[in-house]
Write a protein that holds these residues in place. Structure first.
Motif, PDB file in Angstrom:
ATOM      1  N   PRO A  37      -1.336  -8.291   5.054  1.00  0.00           N
ATOM      2  CA  PRO A  37      -1.952  -9.487   4.463  1.00  0.00           C
ATOM      3  C   PRO A  37      -2.015  -9.407   2.929  1.00  0.00           C
ATOM      4  CG  PRO A  37      -3.306  -8.628   6.245  1.00  0.00           C
ATOM      5  CD  PRO A  37      -2.255  -7.604   5.953  1.00  0.00           C
ATOM      6  N   ASP A  38      -1.852 -10.546   2.266  1.00  0.00           N
ATOM      7  CA  ASP A  38      -1.883 -10.600   0.808  1.00  0.00           C
ATOM      8  C   ASP A  38      -3.161 -10.016   0.223  1.00  0.00           C
ATOM      9  OD1 ASP A  38       0.618 -11.742   0.688  1.00  0.00           O
ATOM     10  OD2 ASP A  38      -0.146 -13.804   0.506  1.00  0.00           O
ATOM     11  N   GLU A  39      -4.302 -10.230   0.875  1.00  0.00           N
ATOM     12  CA  GLU A  39      -5.572  -9.738   0.326  1.00  0.00           C
ATOM     13  C   GLU A  39      -5.624  -8.209   0.254  1.00  0.00           C
ATOM     14  OE1 GLU A  39      -6.382 -10.872   4.675  1.00  0.00           O
ATOM     15  OE2 GLU A  39      -5.372 -11.789   2.984  1.00  0.00           O
ATOM     16  N   TRP A  40      -4.817  -7.540   1.068  1.00  0.00           N
ATOM     17  CA  TRP A  40      -4.812  -6.078   1.029  1.00  0.00           C
ATOM     18  C   TRP A  40      -4.228  -5.541  -0.277  1.00  0.00           C
ATOM     19  CZ3 TRP A  40      -3.056  -4.128   6.521  1.00  0.00           C
ATOM     20  CH2 TRP A  40      -4.097  -4.339   7.429  1.00  0.00           C
ATOM     21  N   TYR A  41      -3.418  -6.332  -0.974  1.00  0.00           N
ATOM     22  CA  TYR A  41      -2.877  -5.872  -2.254  1.00  0.00           C
ATOM     23  C   TYR A  41      -3.992  -5.609  -3.254  1.00  0.00           C
ATOM     24  CZ  TYR A  41       1.901  -6.667  -0.820  1.00  0.00           C
ATOM     25  OH  TYR A  41       3.105  -6.584  -0.179  1.00  0.00           O
ATOM     26  N   HIS A  42      -5.140  -6.248  -3.058  1.00  0.00           N
ATOM     27  CA  HIS A  42      -6.280  -6.058  -3.957  1.00  0.00           C
ATOM     28  C   HIS A  42      -7.313  -5.106  -3.364  1.00  0.00           C
ATOM     29  CE1 HIS A  42      -4.565  -9.228  -6.321  1.00  0.00           C
ATOM     30  NE2 HIS A  42      -4.518  -9.991  -5.241  1.00  0.00           N
ATOM     31  N   GLU A  43      -7.008  -4.514  -2.224  1.00  0.00           N
ATOM     32  CA  GLU A  43      -7.932  -3.599  -1.543  1.00  0.00           C
ATOM     33  C   GLU A  43      -7.236  -2.279  -1.229  1.00  0.00           C
ATOM     34  OE1 GLU A  43      -9.428  -5.672   1.865  1.00  0.00           O
ATOM     35  OE2 GLU A  43     -10.492  -7.147   0.652  1.00  0.00           O
ATOM     36  N   GLN A  44      -6.620  -1.682  -2.246  1.00  0.00           N
ATOM     37  CA  GLN A  44      -5.899  -0.423  -2.073  1.00  0.00           C
ATOM     38  C   GLN A  44      -6.756   0.741  -2.550  1.00  0.00           C
ATOM     39  OE1 GLN A  44      -2.114  -0.836  -4.017  1.00  0.00           O
ATOM     40  NE2 GLN A  44      -1.577  -2.632  -2.836  1.00  0.00           N
ATOM     41  N   CYS A  45      -6.550   1.894  -1.952  1.00  0.00           N
ATOM     42  CA  CYS A  45      -7.354   3.079  -2.246  1.00  0.00           C
ATOM     43  C   CYS A  45      -7.538   3.339  -3.745  1.00  0.00           C
ATOM     44  CB  CYS A  45      -6.736   4.320  -1.606  1.00  0.00           C
ATOM     45  SG  CYS A  45      -6.818   4.336   0.199  1.00  0.00           S
ATOM     46  N   GLY A  46      -6.461   3.169  -4.511  1.00  0.00           N
ATOM     47  CA  GLY A  46      -6.530   3.446  -5.941  1.00  0.00           C
ATOM     48  C   GLY A  46      -7.515   2.570  -6.697  1.00  0.00           C
ATOM     49  N   GLY A  47      -7.931   1.466  -6.110  1.00  0.00           N
ATOM     50  CA  GLY A  47      -8.901   0.586  -6.744  1.00  0.00           C
ATOM     51  C   GLY A  47     -10.286   0.686  -6.130  1.00  0.00           C
ATOM     52  N   LEU A  60      -0.966  11.080  -9.857  1.00  0.00           N
ATOM     53  CA  LEU A  60      -0.401   9.780 -10.211  1.00  0.00           C
ATOM     54  C   LEU A  60      -0.321   8.872  -8.989  1.00  0.00           C
ATOM     55  CD1 LEU A  60       2.489  10.943 -12.571  1.00  0.00           C
ATOM     56  CD2 LEU A  60       0.233  10.053 -13.218  1.00  0.00           C
ATOM     57  N   ASP A  61      -0.236   9.459  -7.796  1.00  0.00           N
ATOM     58  CA  ASP A  61      -0.113   8.683  -6.558  1.00  0.00           C
ATOM     59  C   ASP A  61      -1.158   9.002  -5.493  1.00  0.00           C
ATOM     60  OD1 ASP A  61       2.202   7.168  -7.221  1.00  0.00           O
ATOM     61  OD2 ASP A  61       3.455   8.893  -6.794  1.00  0.00           O
ATOM     62  N   TYR A  62      -1.844  10.127  -5.619  1.00  0.00           N
ATOM     63  CA  TYR A  62      -2.739  10.570  -4.546  1.00  0.00           C
ATOM     64  C   TYR A  62      -4.125  10.921  -5.049  1.00  0.00           C
ATOM     65  CZ  TYR A  62       1.316  10.661  -1.556  1.00  0.00           C
ATOM     66  OH  TYR A  62       2.424  10.280  -0.855  1.00  0.00           O
ATOM     67  N   GLY A  63      -5.099  10.730  -4.169  1.00  0.00           N
ATOM     68  CA  GLY A  63      -6.474  11.078  -4.464  1.00  0.00           C
ATOM     69  C   GLY A  63      -7.223  11.326  -3.177  1.00  0.00           C
ATOM     70  N   ALA A  64      -8.472  11.731  -3.316  1.00  0.00           N
ATOM     71  CA  ALA A  64      -9.313  12.005  -2.156  1.00  0.00           C
ATOM     72  C   ALA A  64     -10.279  10.850  -1.924  1.00  0.00           C
ATOM     73  CB  ALA A  64     -10.102  13.291  -2.363  1.00  0.00           C
ATOM     74  N   VAL A  76      -6.875  13.352   1.678  1.00  0.00           N
ATOM     75  CA  VAL A  76      -6.000  12.901   0.608  1.00  0.00           C
ATOM     76  C   VAL A  76      -5.328  11.614   1.064  1.00  0.00           C
ATOM     77  CG1 VAL A  76      -3.913  13.433  -0.714  1.00  0.00           C
ATOM     78  CG2 VAL A  76      -5.608  15.220  -0.294  1.00  0.00           C
ATOM     79  N   ARG A  77      -5.335  10.620   0.164  1.00  0.00           N
ATOM     80  CA  ARG A  77      -4.795   9.303   0.495  1.00  0.00           C
ATOM     81  C   ARG A  77      -3.812   8.857  -0.583  1.00  0.00           C
ATOM     82  NH1 ARG A  77      -4.878   8.543   5.075  1.00  0.00           N
ATOM     83  NH2 ARG A  77      -4.726   6.291   4.824  1.00  0.00           N
ATOM     84  N   PHE A  78      -2.822   8.063  -0.202  1.00  0.00           N
ATOM     85  CA  PHE A  78      -1.882   7.441  -1.115  1.00  0.00           C
ATOM     86  C   PHE A  78      -2.615   6.291  -1.811  1.00  0.00           C
ATOM     87  CE2 PHE A  78       1.915   4.458  -1.558  1.00  0.00           C
ATOM     88  CZ  PHE A  78       2.423   5.100  -2.677  1.00  0.00           C
ATOM     89  N   GLU A  79      -2.451   6.138  -3.117  1.00  0.00           N
ATOM     90  CA  GLU A  79      -3.224   5.145  -3.862  1.00  0.00           C
ATOM     91  C   GLU A  79      -2.995   3.708  -3.399  1.00  0.00           C
ATOM     92  OE1 GLU A  79      -2.370   4.941  -8.019  1.00  0.00           O
ATOM     93  OE2 GLU A  79      -0.225   4.798  -7.715  1.00  0.00           O
ATOM     94  N   HIS A  80      -1.873   3.424  -2.753  1.00  0.00           N
ATOM     95  CA  HIS A  80      -1.594   2.063  -2.312  1.00  0.00           C
ATOM     96  C   HIS A  80      -1.945   1.824  -0.846  1.00  0.00           C
ATOM     97  CE1 HIS A  80       0.111   1.102  -6.132  1.00  0.00           C
ATOM     98  NE2 HIS A  80       0.917   2.141  -6.054  1.00  0.00           N
ATOM     99  N   ASP A  81      -2.539   2.826  -0.202  1.00  0.00           N
ATOM    100  CA  ASP A  81      -3.019   2.647   1.161  1.00  0.00           C
ATOM    101  C   ASP A  81      -4.408   2.009   1.076  1.00  0.00           C
ATOM    102  OD1 ASP A  81      -3.098   2.743   3.918  1.00  0.00           O
ATOM    103  OD2 ASP A  81      -3.024   4.914   4.071  1.00  0.00           O
TER     104      ASP A  81
END
Length: 95
Positions: A37-47, A60-64, A76-81
């Motif tokens: 869904p489009d709304e998920w683009y604004h609800e990614q782990c990195g944000g 640069l791509d991963y965090g906890a 550990v999660r991918f920032e865009h998940d």
């Protein structure tokens, strides 16, 4: 790789590429899927306010995830998940 006596920073391209390939297989949501869904683009782990970037190049791509309500807490999660307990950062930053 690290020099003897110095801490390893994780900035080894081959190692990082291997980790990325392994870790991508455990994504919760694929941004490339037709059912994303489009709304998920604004609800990614990195944000998410509960996402803390790793150090070094991997950060640069991963965090906890540190959200006790999330199924991914302590992982550990991918920032865009993302997940169902996403909480936007008050300052709107990402990564």
């Amino acid at each position: 790789m690290s020099i003897a006596g110095e801490p390893w920073t994780g900035n080894d391209r081959s190692h990082n590429d291997e980790c990325h390939a392994r870790w991508m297989s455990s994504l919760n949501r694929s941004t490339g899927g037709p059912d994303y869904p489009d709304e998920w683009y604004h609800e990614q782990c990195g944000g998410c306010r509960f996402w803390i970037a790793l150090e070094g190049e991997m950060g640069l791509d991963y965090g906890a995830c540190t959200n006790a309500r999330s199924a991914f807490d302590g992982r550990v999660r991918f920032e865009h998940d993302g997940c169902d307990t996403f909480t936007v950062r008050e300052d709107g930053s990402f990564g």
